[in-house]
Design a protein around this motif. Structure first.
Motif, PDB file in Angstrom:
ATOM      1  N   VAL A   1     -23.362   9.324  -5.381  1.00  7.75           N
ATOM      2  CA  VAL A   1     -23.333   8.919  -6.498  1.00  7.75           C
ATOM      3  C   VAL A   1     -21.531   8.996  -6.438  1.00  7.75           C
ATOM      4  O   VAL A   1     -21.924   7.424  -7.578  1.00  7.75           O
ATOM      5  CB  VAL A   1     -23.300  10.275  -7.478  1.00  7.75           C
ATOM      6  N   ILE A   2     -21.066   9.048  -5.523  1.00 10.84           N
ATOM      7  CA  ILE A   2     -19.563   8.569  -5.947  1.00 10.84           C
ATOM      8  C   ILE A   2     -19.159   7.241  -5.549  1.00 10.84           C
ATOM      9  O   ILE A   2     -19.049   7.162  -4.175  1.00 10.84           O
ATOM     10  CB  ILE A   2     -18.490   9.969  -5.144  1.00 10.84           C
ATOM     11  N   SER A   3     -19.043   6.359  -5.592  1.00 12.80           N
ATOM     12  CA  SER A   3     -19.070   4.976  -5.707  1.00 12.80           C
ATOM     13  C   SER A   3     -17.979   4.505  -5.029  1.00 12.80           C
ATOM     14  O   SER A   3     -17.106   3.722  -4.250  1.00 12.80           O
ATOM     15  CB  SER A   3     -19.558   3.373  -6.377  1.00 12.80           C
ATOM     16  N   ASN A   4     -16.492   5.171  -5.538  1.00  9.90           N
ATOM     17  CA  ASN A   4     -14.724   4.817  -5.756  1.00  9.90           C
ATOM     18  C   ASN A   4     -14.750   5.213  -3.406  1.00  9.90           C
ATOM     19  O   ASN A   4     -15.054   6.855  -4.298  1.00  9.90           O
ATOM     20  CB  ASN A   4     -14.338   5.319  -6.066  1.00  9.90           C
ATOM     21  N   THR A   5     -14.854   5.120  -3.282  1.00  6.76           N
ATOM     22  CA  THR A   5     -14.342   5.327  -1.455  1.00  6.76           C
ATOM     23  C   THR A   5     -13.091   4.794  -1.242  1.00  6.76           C
ATOM     24  O   THR A   5     -12.687   5.268  -0.176  1.00  6.76           O
ATOM     25  CB  THR A   5     -15.398   4.989  -0.558  1.00  6.76           C
ATOM     26  N   THR A   6     -12.307   3.964  -2.073  1.00  2.00           N
ATOM     27  CA  THR A   6     -11.350   3.120  -1.904  1.00  2.00           C
ATOM     28  C   THR A   6     -10.647   3.530  -2.063  1.00  2.00           C
ATOM     29  O   THR A   6      -9.542   3.576  -1.138  1.00  2.00           O
ATOM     30  CB  THR A   6     -11.535   1.712  -1.820  1.00  2.00           C
ATOM     31  N   HIS A   7      -9.992   4.214  -3.314  1.00  2.00           N
ATOM     32  CA  HIS A   7      -9.106   4.097  -4.403  1.00  2.00           C
ATOM     33  C   HIS A   7      -9.239   5.034  -4.630  1.00  2.00           C
ATOM     34  O   HIS A   7      -8.992   5.215  -5.936  1.00  2.00           O
ATOM     35  CB  HIS A   7      -9.174   3.178  -5.408  1.00  2.00           C
ATOM     36  N   THR A   8      -9.127   6.127  -3.585  1.00  2.00           N
ATOM     37  CA  THR A   8      -8.787   7.656  -3.871  1.00  2.00           C
ATOM     38  C   THR A   8      -7.406   8.157  -3.621  1.00  2.00           C
ATOM     39  O   THR A   8      -6.953   8.926  -3.914  1.00  2.00           O
ATOM     40  CB  THR A   8      -9.666   8.120  -2.360  1.00  2.00           C
ATOM     41  N   VAL A   9      -6.304   7.015  -3.392  1.00  5.19           N
ATOM     42  CA  VAL A   9      -4.753   7.583  -2.782  1.00  5.19           C
ATOM     43  C   VAL A   9      -4.017   6.367  -3.688  1.00  5.19           C
ATOM     44  O   VAL A   9      -4.444   5.416  -3.794  1.00  5.19           O
ATOM     45  CB  VAL A   9      -4.743   7.754  -1.304  1.00  5.19           C
ATOM     46  N   LYS A  10      -3.041   6.213  -4.449  1.00  4.40           N
ATOM     47  CA  LYS A  10      -2.436   5.682  -5.290  1.00  4.40           C
ATOM     48  C   LYS A  10      -0.713   6.513  -4.937  1.00  4.40           C
ATOM     49  O   LYS A  10      -1.015   7.845  -4.360  1.00  4.40           O
ATOM     50  CB  LYS A  10      -2.655   5.335  -6.191  1.00  4.40           C
ATOM     51  N   THR A  11       0.363   5.482  -5.256  1.00  2.00           N
ATOM     52  CA  THR A  11       1.273   6.027  -4.893  1.00  2.00           C
ATOM     53  C   THR A  11       1.442   5.985  -6.870  1.00  2.00           C
ATOM     54  O   THR A  11       1.834   5.658  -7.804  1.00  2.00           O
ATOM     55  CB  THR A  11       2.528   5.109  -4.876  1.00  2.00           C
ATOM     56  N   TYR A  12       2.489   7.142  -6.994  1.00  2.16           N
ATOM     57  CA  TYR A  12       2.775   7.509  -8.396  1.00  2.16           C
ATOM     58  C   TYR A  12       3.332   6.913  -9.440  1.00  2.16           C
ATOM     59  O   TYR A  12       4.515   6.442  -9.002  1.00  2.16           O
ATOM     60  CB  TYR A  12       3.809   9.126  -8.087  1.00  2.16           C
ATOM     61  N   ASP A  13       2.942   6.824 -10.684  1.00  2.00           N
ATOM     62  CA  ASP A  13       2.896   6.209 -11.779  1.00  2.00           C
ATOM     63  C   ASP A  13       3.274   6.433 -12.456  1.00  2.00           C
ATOM     64  O   ASP A  13       3.375   5.778 -14.439  1.00  2.00           O
ATOM     65  CB  ASP A  13       1.576   4.172 -11.630  1.00  2.00           C
ATOM     66  N   GLY A  14       3.299   7.852 -12.659  1.00  2.00           N
ATOM     67  CA  GLY A  14       3.858   8.259 -13.436  1.00  2.00           C
ATOM     68  C   GLY A  14       2.078   8.551 -15.411  1.00  2.00           C
ATOM     69  O   GLY A  14       2.244   8.576 -16.234  1.00  2.00           O
ATOM     70  N   ASN A  15       0.900   8.859 -14.637  1.00  2.00           N
ATOM     71  CA  ASN A  15      -0.237   8.277 -15.485  1.00  2.00           C
ATOM     72  C   ASN A  15      -1.935   9.285 -14.380  1.00  2.00           C
ATOM     73  O   ASN A  15      -1.173   9.509 -12.909  1.00  2.00           O
ATOM     74  CB  ASN A  15      -0.397   7.812 -16.013  1.00  2.00           C
ATOM     75  N   GLN A  16      -2.004   9.787 -15.129  1.00  2.00           N
ATOM     76  CA  GLN A  16      -3.529  10.584 -14.451  1.00  2.00           C
ATOM     77  C   GLN A  16      -4.717   9.073 -14.744  1.00  2.00           C
ATOM     78  O   GLN A  16      -5.134   9.889 -13.215  1.00  2.00           O
ATOM     79  CB  GLN A  16      -3.462  12.085 -15.087  1.00  2.00           C
ATOM     80  N   ASN A  17      -5.199   8.378 -13.624  1.00  2.00           N
ATOM     81  CA  ASN A  17      -5.482   6.950 -14.318  1.00  2.00           C
ATOM     82  C   ASN A  17      -5.884   6.863 -12.593  1.00  2.00           C
ATOM     83  O   ASN A  17      -5.265   6.905 -11.542  1.00  2.00           O
ATOM     84  CB  ASN A  17      -5.156   6.169 -14.411  1.00  2.00           C
TER      85      ASN A  17
END
Length: 271
Positions: A1-17
């Motif tokens: 069901v989950i289609s997001n396989t690419t954007h699971t890691v981010k650099t801290y940007d001050g929000n939870q999105n």
């Protein structure tokens, strides 16, 4: 069901999105793929980074204060008029229309630059802290929490208040960001290079200038009467306790001075 396989890691940007490479918030089919929706209804699914208790968090995974441990996807369907229609669907194998997936927030880079402190000798080792912070993600940086101390480093740093070139120790840097400290990989500039802040401590150059003392100008000496019983000599015991030294109006400890005193003669009476 989950289609997001690419954007699971981010650099801290001050929000939870959950965001793409450009920082745009992902939603609907970019997160969860839904099929067989009633005509006119659309995928309104969302997602946030969560801590170990599945509570939404903005914090980096390395932060021991509610660090991100995954992504929580919330499946949602909207009618054409904007009303929620999620209750009209059953997503097989999903409880409460939520799915937990992998996710991680890396620490952001924060670089500090300390201005070299300089002062005239005043018997103490306190150094003024002037620092800039480059890389903040909307968090408050309270430099007043940082303690600057003059010292020397001969293999091991030690506090030193005497005049000369110094190595200033900056402590409690972690307190300047509070719970947000763990969201950053903190370094500081020194001699053209960059060093990592370790245990909230950094080091930099500083100077304590020699001070010229002129009695009647920036130096005043006050004496209290010294009285003893005749003992046949001119010795004065504990002469420092009878002397008050002031420099620029501030009392200095006599521990910083060599003080000696004697009576003009050994006989009883005024001397």
């Amino acid at each position: 069901v989950i289609s997001n396989t690419t954007h699971t890691v981010k650099t801290y940007d001050g929000n939870q999105n959950v965001v793409d490479d450009s920082g745009n918030v992902l939603a609907s089919n970019d997160l969860v793929m839904l099929t067989d929706l009633v005509e006119g209804e659309s995928n309104a699914s969302s997602a946030v980074y969560v801590d170990s208790t599945n509570t939404a968090t903005k914090n980096a995974t390395a932060n021991n204060v509610k660090g991100a441990q995954g992504i929580l996807y919330t499946i949602s369907v909207k009618k054409s008029n904007g009303q929620d229609s999620s209750g009209n669907y059953v997503v097989e194998g999903v409880s409460n229309n939520q799915i937990k997936g992998t996710g991680k927030i890396d620490q952001a880079v924060l670089e500090l630059a300390f201005a070299e402190p300089t002062k005239d000798y005043d018997t103490n080792s306190t150094a003024t802290v002037s620092v800039s912070a480059d890389g903040l993600k909307g968090d408050t940086f309270d430099s007043t929490q940082i303690r600057g101390t003059y010292g020397l480093n001969d293999g091991t740093w030690k506090e030193d208040s005497n005049a000369g070139a110094k190595v200033v120790k900056y402590a409690d840097i972690d307190k300047s960001l509070g719970d947000n400290y763990g969201n950053y990989n903190v370094s500081y500039k020194t001699s053209g290079s960059s060093e990592k802040v370790i245990n909230g401590v950094a080091y930099g150059a500083g100077v304590i200038n020699k001070i010229k003392l002129v009695k009647g100008s920036n130096l005043s000496l006050d004496y209290t009467p010294i009285i003893k019983t005749y003992d046949g000599d001119t010795t004065v015991s504990d002469s420092k306790s009878h002397l008050t030294v002031k420099v620029n109006g501030n009392v200095w400890s006599t521990d910083n001075f060599d003080v000696s005193a004697v009576y003009q003669n050994k006989d009883a009476g005024g001397n």
